[in-house]
Motif scaffolding. Sequence first.
Motif, mmCIF file in Angstrom:
data_model
loop_
_atom_site.group_PDB
_atom_site.id
_atom_site.type_symbol
_atom_site.label_atom_id
_atom_site.label_comp_id
_atom_site.label_asym_id
_atom_site.label_seq_id
_atom_site.Cartn_x
_atom_site.Cartn_y
_atom_site.Cartn_z
ATOM 1 N N THR A 129 -23.485 -110.578 11.649
ATOM 2 C CA THR A 129 -24.716 -111.039 12.297
ATOM 3 C C THR A 129 -25.931 -110.759 11.416
ATOM 4 N N VAL A 130 -25.959 -109.596 10.767
ATOM 5 C CA VAL A 130 -27.056 -109.274 9.853
ATOM 6 C C VAL A 130 -27.124 -110.306 8.733
ATOM 7 N N LYS A 135 -29.727 -115.255 6.224
ATOM 8 C CA LYS A 135 -29.664 -116.662 5.840
ATOM 9 C C LYS A 135 -30.661 -117.512 6.618
ATOM 10 N N ASN A 136 -30.911 -117.137 7.878
ATOM 11 C CA ASN A 136 -31.814 -117.916 8.727
ATOM 12 C C ASN A 136 -33.256 -117.396 8.704
ATOM 13 N N ILE A 139 -34.736 -111.974 9.544
ATOM 14 C CA ILE A 139 -35.119 -110.658 9.051
ATOM 15 C C ILE A 139 -35.457 -110.763 7.566
ATOM 16 N N ASP A 140 -36.190 -109.780 7.059
ATOM 17 C CA ASP A 140 -36.594 -109.793 5.651
ATOM 18 C C ASP A 140 -35.565 -109.117 4.753
ATOM 19 N N LEU A 141 -34.883 -108.138 5.300
ATOM 20 C CA LEU A 141 -33.947 -107.338 4.512
ATOM 21 C C LEU A 141 -32.828 -106.868 5.413
ATOM 22 N N GLY A 142 -31.628 -106.761 4.866
ATOM 23 C CA GLY A 142 -30.490 -106.322 5.662
ATOM 24 C C GLY A 142 -29.700 -105.231 4.968
ATOM 25 N N ILE A 143 -28.977 -104.447 5.774
ATOM 26 C CA ILE A 143 -28.060 -103.431 5.255
ATOM 27 C C ILE A 143 -26.729 -103.639 5.954
ATOM 28 N N VAL A 253 -28.970 -106.263 1.330
ATOM 29 C CA VAL A 253 -28.886 -107.708 1.107
ATOM 30 C C VAL A 253 -30.215 -108.373 1.437
ATOM 31 N N ILE A 254 -30.616 -109.331 0.596
ATOM 32 C CA ILE A 254 -31.782 -110.163 0.860
ATOM 33 C C ILE A 254 -31.459 -111.580 0.411
ATOM 34 N N HIS A 255 -32.181 -112.537 0.962
ATOM 35 C CA HIS A 255 -31.995 -113.925 0.537
ATOM 36 C C HIS A 255 -32.538 -114.075 -0.880
ATOM 37 N N LYS A 256 -31.810 -114.820 -1.715
ATOM 38 C CA LYS A 256 -32.222 -114.961 -3.114
ATOM 39 C C LYS A 256 -33.558 -115.674 -3.255
#
Length: 273
Positions: A129-130, A135-136, A139-143, A253-256
């Motif tokens: 889900t994170v 991808k959508n 959120i700005d940043l994920g762990i 993880v963050i979107h590229k």
Amino acid sequence: MDPLKVLTEVVKMKSFTKAAENLYTSQPSISRDIKRLELEYDVKVFEFRHSQMSLTSDGEKLFQYALQREHLEQTLRHDLKMQPDKISGDLRVGSSYTYGEYRLSQHLTDLAKKYPELYIHVHLNNSDTVLQHIKNNIIDLGIIEKEVQSNIIYSRRIAQDEIVLVRKKSSTPNKSICFIRERGSGTRVYQENALSQINSSPYLVEINNTNLIKNMVHADNGFSIVSKSTLTPYDLDKLEVISLGIKRYFYLVIHKDKYIDTNLNEVIKNLVS
């Protein structure tokens, strides 16, 4: 060219021709931009009397709006220039349950003390889900708790953990039931690998909360395979903890395509330190 900027220049110079010279364009182009305003807002901007040009009442409203917008833009440029390194505003962070419940709090405390005007909104979910939220752009940043291969996600390892088997300290521990996390959880992947490694095929009970899983083990209802970092001093005192020789990692993880501003960069630095 921006029609409102054109309007402001025409009013200031009181001339289409002089406005065109200042804006490095032609007089017909200036006329077209004013016409665009009139068509867009369905108003008449200028009126001409005895060769004198003046704003109509609707034109005056447009001009005042243009001046306000120009002022806001100048204020924004000033703020960005004068405080490029100020850490403030809102940031959205998504975290897996294990990292969020047992490791993230110290990072948030450090950031809150250092940057009291930075407001971090944390959402806990399983790793899948994170990733979807990244991808959508929710959120700005994920762990997350598992490595990801994706051409749109940047992933970086930030912490190490260990997977252990836990069961009640008793003479006849219950080995027939194993409490595991739900599918989509990063921990679930390690749990399945561990069960395969120890050649065990118990009845599986899915629970999406590690604390509840540990409570079930404390009650001697079965055993589980969990992250060592989730174990409290009470757990270590009451439960038998068996090392399986399995390491696990947490990943940032963050979107590229995500723009990493000063706020986001500071949070990343705190998480990887």
